[in-house]
Design a protein around this motif. Structure first.
Motif, PDB file in Angstrom:
ATOM      1  N   GLY A  97       2.087   1.900  -3.275  1.00  0.00           N
ATOM      2  CA  GLY A  97       1.040   2.769  -4.093  1.00  0.00           C
ATOM      3  C   GLY A  97       0.987   4.096  -3.813  1.00  0.00           C
ATOM      4  N   TYR A 135      -2.823  -1.121  -5.440  1.00  0.00           N
ATOM      5  CA  TYR A 135      -3.870  -1.238  -4.479  1.00  0.00           C
ATOM      6  C   TYR A 135      -4.503  -2.355  -4.605  1.00  0.00           C
ATOM      7  N   THR A 136      -4.757  -2.713  -5.929  1.00  0.00           N
ATOM      8  CA  THR A 136      -5.358  -4.098  -6.200  1.00  0.00           C
ATOM      9  C   THR A 136      -4.641  -5.284  -5.721  1.00  0.00           C
ATOM     10  N   TYR A 189       0.630  -1.306   0.091  1.00  0.00           N
ATOM     11  CA  TYR A 189      -0.064   0.034  -0.052  1.00  0.00           C
ATOM     12  C   TYR A 189       0.918   1.293  -0.106  1.00  0.00           C
ATOM     13  N   TYR A 192      -2.675   1.996  -8.845  1.00  0.00           N
ATOM     14  CA  TYR A 192      -3.899   1.443  -9.111  1.00  0.00           C
ATOM     15  C   TYR A 192      -3.601  -0.332  -9.083  1.00  0.00           C
ATOM     16  N   GLU A 234       1.351   7.265  -6.615  1.00  0.00           N
ATOM     17  CA  GLU A 234       0.167   8.072  -6.761  1.00  0.00           C
ATOM     18  C   GLU A 234       0.817   9.405  -6.552  1.00  0.00           C
ATOM     19  N   ASP A 265      -8.121   1.714   3.253  1.00  0.00           N
ATOM     20  CA  ASP A 265      -7.257   2.845   2.185  1.00  0.00           C
ATOM     21  C   ASP A 265      -7.266   2.514   0.962  1.00  0.00           C
ATOM     22  N   ALA A 266      -7.080   0.814   0.926  1.00  0.00           N
ATOM     23  CA  ALA A 266      -6.812   0.451  -0.517  1.00  0.00           C
ATOM     24  C   ALA A 266      -8.048   0.375  -1.654  1.00  0.00           C
ATOM     25  N   GLY A 309      -8.361   3.802  -2.550  1.00  0.00           N
ATOM     26  CA  GLY A 309      -7.533   4.073  -3.682  1.00  0.00           C
ATOM     27  C   GLY A 309      -7.848   3.549  -4.954  1.00  0.00           C
TER      28      GLY A 309
END
Length: 201
Positions: free
Chosen positions: A156, A172-173, A153, A169, A160, A184-185, A188
């Motif tokens: 990520g 976060y996936t 995370y 993205y 970002e 939070d993910a 996101g």
């Protein structure tokens, strides 16, 4: 400060191509690690790990499992190293970034195989907007523990911040594949979904 200005301050001089390649390499490694782990556990041969349980947990159970996982991450096996981690995190929470980095640098020097030391220092570097150093420490964290969803995370978040929305993205996936209830993910993914729509990930 603009994202472009922040990017030029990355002390390690990481280029956009290097960052893209590093993220792609991490995602490949993470997927392979998940596959190897799954293949290496015969049905009924052992109790599922906490991270395995987290993948299928209810929201209520997920919160408990996350706490237990984070407690495990903070166990270095050495009381002295655990104390350095605590002091570093306490300083980080108090906004004393220089002090936090000092404690956590001592920790990574003395316990280079302790993933949480690198992760905690990455958070401190990120707060100082030392994105290059944060990326380095997150890379080490994930080399030591590819299923460290908090570090994924964090990576990520850095992506970002640098305007790398597609990479963010994807990361976060990846977090959600390990921890489907990571709030939070989830936020996101929702935030970036429109920006990366139609973009190959």
């Amino acid at each position: 400060m603009s994202l472009a200005a922040r990017y030029t301050e990355i002390v390690m001089g990481a280029s956009m191509q290097f960052i893209k390649s590093a993220v792609a390499a991490f995602l490949t490694m993470a997927c392979l690690a998940g596959t190897v782990h799954a293949q290496g556990t015969a049905p009924g041969s052992e109790e599922p790990s906490l991270t395995d349980q987290l993948q299928v947990a209810s929201p209520e159970d997920a919160a408990r499992l996350e706490r237990e996982i984070r407690m495990d991450w903070e166990k270095s096996g050495s009381p002295a190293m655990d104390l350095l981690l605590k002091r570093g995190k306490d300083a980080l929470e108090a906004g004393e970034l220089e002090l936090a980095i000092g404690h956590l640098s001592a920790l990574t020097d003395h316990a280079p195989d302790f993933a949480e030391g690198w992760h905690a220092r990455a958070m401190a570097f990120y707060q100082e907007e030392e994105f290059g150093l944060a990326l380095h420490d997150l890379e080490v964290t994930l080399a030591l523990n590819p299923r460290h969803f908090a570090a994924i995370y964090g990576l990520g978040v850095v992506m970002e911040s640098l305007g790398r929305d597609t990479d963010a993205y994807a990361l976060y996936t990846r977090v959600l594949s390990l921890h489907p209830h990571h709030q939070d993910a989830l936020e996101g993914v929702e935030r970036l979904k429109a920006r990366v729509n139609g973009t190959e990930i």
